[in-house]
Design an enzyme around this catalytic site. Structure first.
Site: not given
Ligand code: PLP
Length: 403
Positions: A121, A198, A201, A224, A361
């Site tokens: 992302h 990260d 997701q 999320k 993104c």
């Molecule tokens: C949504 C997402 C982000 C960003 O998250 P925010 O809540 O907008 O800070 C970063 N990495 C991944 C894989 C995402 O799905």
């Protein structure tokens, strides 16, 4: 065993209509919907004990502090972190990544190498580019393969004694690819590199165990996973969080302040300057309780069924191509020959169906496939096969109108 009908009743928004049609919400990868129990927790906070935390001796402040700290412990237990003070509450994944990135700009030196996966992302690319520019470190990319999986052979070749950090998402938001994070972490540790995962997701679908993974840093957003926006987690191993300098100065993050010198508070407060999203932090704990009450086994199975069902039917549509076919969560990123993804998204919206269109993104992934973007349908455990049938009908309609 929960039933889908019963679960859907927990989400008031699923009853609403969009453009005169029943809402079909397939944009869960961007943000998930909020169950009534989380909405109630937010109302309860502002109705009954709205106060600043850690500061007042009065009853409301004490109550808010207790609930906020209880939530931190819920988060710790959920992810099996060793200590609750290793859970830093932030405004979300992006904020969490920036805390680590900014800290590393004073740790890294010229010539050090950072590896970042091709599936990232933007929020996990840009902060590292900024760090590399500042300190003269080198950003290298772990390439991906045609099926949307990371090229692990290339990854092992990239690792060397200059590698200081590896950044990778647990699940790709654009394609849904589930990355082999345990292998990524173990191999990085063999050359002495640290790993940030990260999990924004992944955590709506998978319950990671931080200690088992032996992960160094892990970041998550509440919104999320059935929680509110504006709250998230930075997990780090105690000794690694201690290594990082504070990100922001302000109230709450200090031990003593004089104009000559300030000493910083210990974990987690060192990284929690200012008044946090108190209500959001508390509501996140409630969201985790909710998801655990549904159960991640159930969530995975339900979403997998939806993924299989949708994939099979979509593949039968002429000219439809799905990107990312490897081991993945319930995300379908696709295009239809001759139609711009934006145009499909617009027609689907007219029919009450929410999907995401664009580069998600993750422009480097789109460049890899030589496309401007995709249509992304991302499912949650509260979605149904009937909703997928509505999507299929709508796609066929769009195709008739546009091709
Ligand atoms: C949504 C997402 C982000 C960003 O998250 P925010 O809540 O907008 O800070 C970063 N990495 C991944 C894989 C995402 O799905």
């Amino acid at each position: 065993m929960p039933t889908i009908e019963k679960i859907r009743e927990d989400f008031p928004i699923l009853k609403r209509k969009v453009n005169g049609k029943q809402l079909v919400y397939f944009d869960n990868g961007a943000t998930s919907q909020t169950p009534q129990i989380v909405i109630d927790a937010i109302i309860d906070y502002y109705s009954n004990y709205n106060a600043n935390i850690h500061r007042g001796v009065h009853a409301l402040s004490q109550e808010a502090t207790d609930k906020y700290e209880a939530s931190r412990i819920k988060i710790q237990k959920h992810f099996n972190a060793k200590n609750s003070y290793e859970i830093i509450l932030t405004s979300g994944t992006t904020h969490s990544i920036n805390i680590v990135a900014s800290g590393y700009s004073s740790i890294l030196s010229f010539g050090d190498e950072i590896l970042v996966s091709a599936l990232e992302h933007h929020s996990n690319i840009v902060p590292w580019q900024m760090v590399c520019e500042k300190v003269g470190a080198v950003l290298k990319v772990i390439p991906m393969k045609d099926d949307g999986a990371l090229d692990m052979i290339a990854y092992h070749k990239l690792l060397n004694s200059k590698t200081k950090l590896v950044f990778c998402n647990h699940v790709s938001n654009a394609l849904g690819t589930i990355n082999p994070v345990k292998e990524i972490i173990d191999s990085a540790h063999e050359v002495g590199a640290k790993v940030l995962i990260d999990g924004a997701q992944a955590c709506p679908h998978i319950k990671p165990d931080f200690q088992k993974l032996d992960v160094d840093y892990y970041v998550v957003s509440a919104h999320k996973m059935c929680g509110p926006t504006g709250v998230g987690v930075l997990y780090g191993k105690e000794e690694l969080l201690n290594l990082l300098p504070p990100y922001q100065g302000g109230g709450e993050m200090i031990e003593t302040v004089t104009f000559e010198k300030t000493t910083y508070a210990g974990l987690p407060h060192k990284f929690e300057a200012g008044t946090p999203n108190i209500c959001g932090g508390i509501a996140f704990g409630v969201a985790l309780d909710y998801m655990n009450s549904i159960g991640f086994e159930f969530i995975m199975k339900q979403e997998n069924d939806l993924l299989k069902y949708a994939t099979k039917q979509l593949e039968e549509i002429d000219g439809l191509k799905i990107y990312g076919t490897t081991n993945k969560t319930a995300v379908i990123s696709f295009n239809i020959e001759g139609i711009h993804p934006y145009d499909i998204g617009t027609i689907l919206d007219k029919l009450g169906i929410a999907v995401r269109t664009g580069h998600h993104c993750a422009q480097p992934i789109m460049d890899f496939f030589c496309i401007p973007g995709t249509v992304r349908a991302s499912f949650a455990f509260y979605n149904t096969k009937e909703e997928i049938d509505i999507l299929l009908g709508a796609i066929k309609k769009a195709q008739m109108m546009l091709v």
